[in-house]
Design an enzyme around this catalytic site. Structure first.
Site, PDB file in Angstrom:
ATOM      1  N   CYS A  33      23.847   0.434  -1.307  1.00 48.37           N
ATOM      2  CA  CYS A  33      22.722   0.348  -1.689  1.00 48.37           C
ATOM      3  C   CYS A  33      21.640   0.851  -0.970  1.00 48.37           C
ATOM      4  O   CYS A  33      20.334   1.822  -1.105  1.00 48.37           O
ATOM      5  CB  CYS A  33      22.065  -0.790  -2.757  1.00 48.37           C
ATOM      6  SG  CYS A  33      23.438  -0.742  -4.410  1.00 48.37           S
TER       7      CYS A  33
ATOM      8  N   ASN B  49       0.472  -1.209   0.149  1.00 50.30           N
ATOM      9  CA  ASN B  49      -0.331   0.431   0.058  1.00 50.30           C
ATOM     10  C   ASN B  49       0.421   1.575   0.341  1.00 50.30           C
ATOM     11  O   ASN B  49       1.076   2.007  -0.251  1.00 50.30           O
ATOM     12  CB  ASN B  49      -1.200  -0.109   1.976  1.00 50.30           C
ATOM     13  CG  ASN B  49      -1.978  -0.773   1.139  1.00 50.30           C
ATOM     14  OD1 ASN B  49      -2.151  -1.350   0.337  1.00 50.30           O
ATOM     15  ND2 ASN B  49      -2.851  -1.992   2.105  1.00 50.30           N
TER      16      ASN B  49
END
Length: 436
Positions: free
Chosen positions: A268, A225
């Site tokens: 990263c 979501n």
């Protein structure tokens, strides 16, 4: 097998139907006369596709009946499944009144039963409930000893509403938490015909597995979501994004990142988590799950430091400095952060990392090491044995296999702190894991 099921709500009713359909003799028990009347008429007390047909089949074959007589249900069966509700309290804890009540009734019934009976907790309960609540009540009320006079097991269910019968017949796995082997054997015989792995663990582990599964599902929904909300704000369809994410079964949907241990690092993950969290904030999109990731990561570094600081010694060997074995990359390595915390608190720290040692002399990261972390790199020692010999606490920082034997057998007089997962499953002296 002869099975009594206590609690004919959602889980109990589905289990009664499925078990009787598979040839077991099932007695459903509930304090509600209305539910018992429905069961005995072949009517489902809940809305679940296909359940009423199974209940009617159980009645027509004589393999299913309902009763409010607890003593008779225990007397006439070999196994009792506890499927009563465990609703939430206002503070989030579980209300165990129903569990405690049914355990007292089963315990009293066991007092007069000579044959071994197995009590199985099917209700969703927090870790420690079986050992700290269920077993003491059963023993007190029966006057008997769990594991000797009667069996106890935990058997978490993974049934989804509207697909519960299919989930029962084709489960991803069957988890059995056993107090003793005999209890586990009883449950395995019930589920042996299902085409799914049967996983037998200690009862506390089984209780924790159930909660971990449900919270992980909630985390996945929330994550998807939040990604969808951010994606929409930048003009992207989040469904398209998540569809591609879910096609990666090598990393995204796999066990690769699902192992408890130390904090993440490298060039990263930290950078990208911060960047996406910043973008969400700049778009006024709330993403509390994503926004909490770096705080949780920092807390894991603090936890490692806390484990070390509990020991009354100041001489520490840190094995591994790069965020990952097989690399010399120190960018945002949580081990560098841990080293800086130890240095700042005055610990006598010595560091061994063969890849970083090489980089300090030859590698592309030489400038980074000299300019960014000289106070840490100055503590590097290329002599592995000397680093070990001069320390009282040995911290296994990354998954260099060269470090693994130290977790299997700690050097005499030294404490090993395992941040990686080298330690064997069985607990042992001389070593402590960050999450185990």
């Amino acid at each position: 097998m002869r099975i009594s099921i206590f609690g004919l709500g959602y889980v109990g009713a589905v289990c009664a139907g499925c078990l009787s359909a598979r040839g077991h003799e099932v007695v459903g028990v509930d304090i509600s006369a209305t539910k018992i009347d429905l069961i005995n008429k072949g009517k489902s007390p809940i809305v679940e596709p296909g359940l009423e047909e199974l209940l009617q089949l159980g009645l027509s074959t004589g393999r299913l009946r309902g009763t409010t007589d607890v003593a008779a249900a225990v007397r006439d069966t070999d196994v009792s499944f506890i499927c009563v509700g465990t609703p939430s309290k206002k503070n989030g804890d579980l209300e165990l009144d129903y569990i405690e009540g049914v355990c007292r009734e089963i315990g009293m019934a066991l007092r007069d039963k000579s044959e071994r009976h197995t009590v199985v907790v099917r209700s969703t309960v927090l870790p420690g409930t079986a050992k700290n609540v269920v077993i003491p009540i059963l023993e007190d009320c029966s006057g008997k000893k769990a594991g000797a006079d009667f069996g106890v097991a935990v058997n978490p269910e993974f049934l989804r509403e509207s697909t519960a019968i299919k989930d029962y017949d084709f489960p991803p796995m069957t988890v059995i938490g056993e107090l003793d082997k005999a209890s586990g054997d009883v449950l395995e015989s019930i589920y042996s015909e299902l085409d799914a792995p049967i996983i037998r663990k200690d009862i506390d582990v089984a209780e924790m597995i159930k909660y971990t599964c449900n919270v992980w599902h909630a985390a996945k929904v929330t994550f998807a979501n939040e990604i969808g909300n951010i994606a929409k704000a930048v003009g992207v369809d989040g469904r398209e994004v998540m569809d591609v994410i879910c096609q990666d079964h090598k990393l995204n949907l796999s066990k690769y990142y699902m192992k408890p241990g130390f904090a993440f690092g490298g060039s990263c993950l930290p950078k990208d988590v911060r960047a996406l969290s910043y973008r969400a904030s700049s778009l006024d999109v709330e993403a509390p799950l994503i926004g909490s990731l770096m705080r949780s990561n920092t807390a894991q570094v603090q936890k490692a430091f806390d484990i070390i600081s509990r020991h009354d010694t100041r001489k520490v060997a840190l094995l591994g400095l790069s965020f990952k074995a097989g690399t010399d990359d120190l960018r945002e390595s949580p081990l560098v952060e841990l080293a800086e915390m130890l240095i700042g608190k005055g610990y006598d720290l010595s560091i061994y990392d063969r890849n970083v040692e090489y980089a300090r002399v030859h590698g592309a990261n030489k400038d980074y090491i000299e300019s960014k972390i000289p106070h840490v790199s100055s503590l590097l020692n290329s002599d592995f044995d000397a680093v070990i010999d001069n320390a009282d606490i040995i911290v296994l920082g990354n998954n260099d296999e060269h470090f693994a034997p130290l977790a299997q057998r700690a050097p005499e007089g030294k404490q090993v702190v395992d941040l990686v997962g080298f330690m064997p499953t069985a607990s042992r002296t001389g070593a402590e894991g960050i999450c185990w």
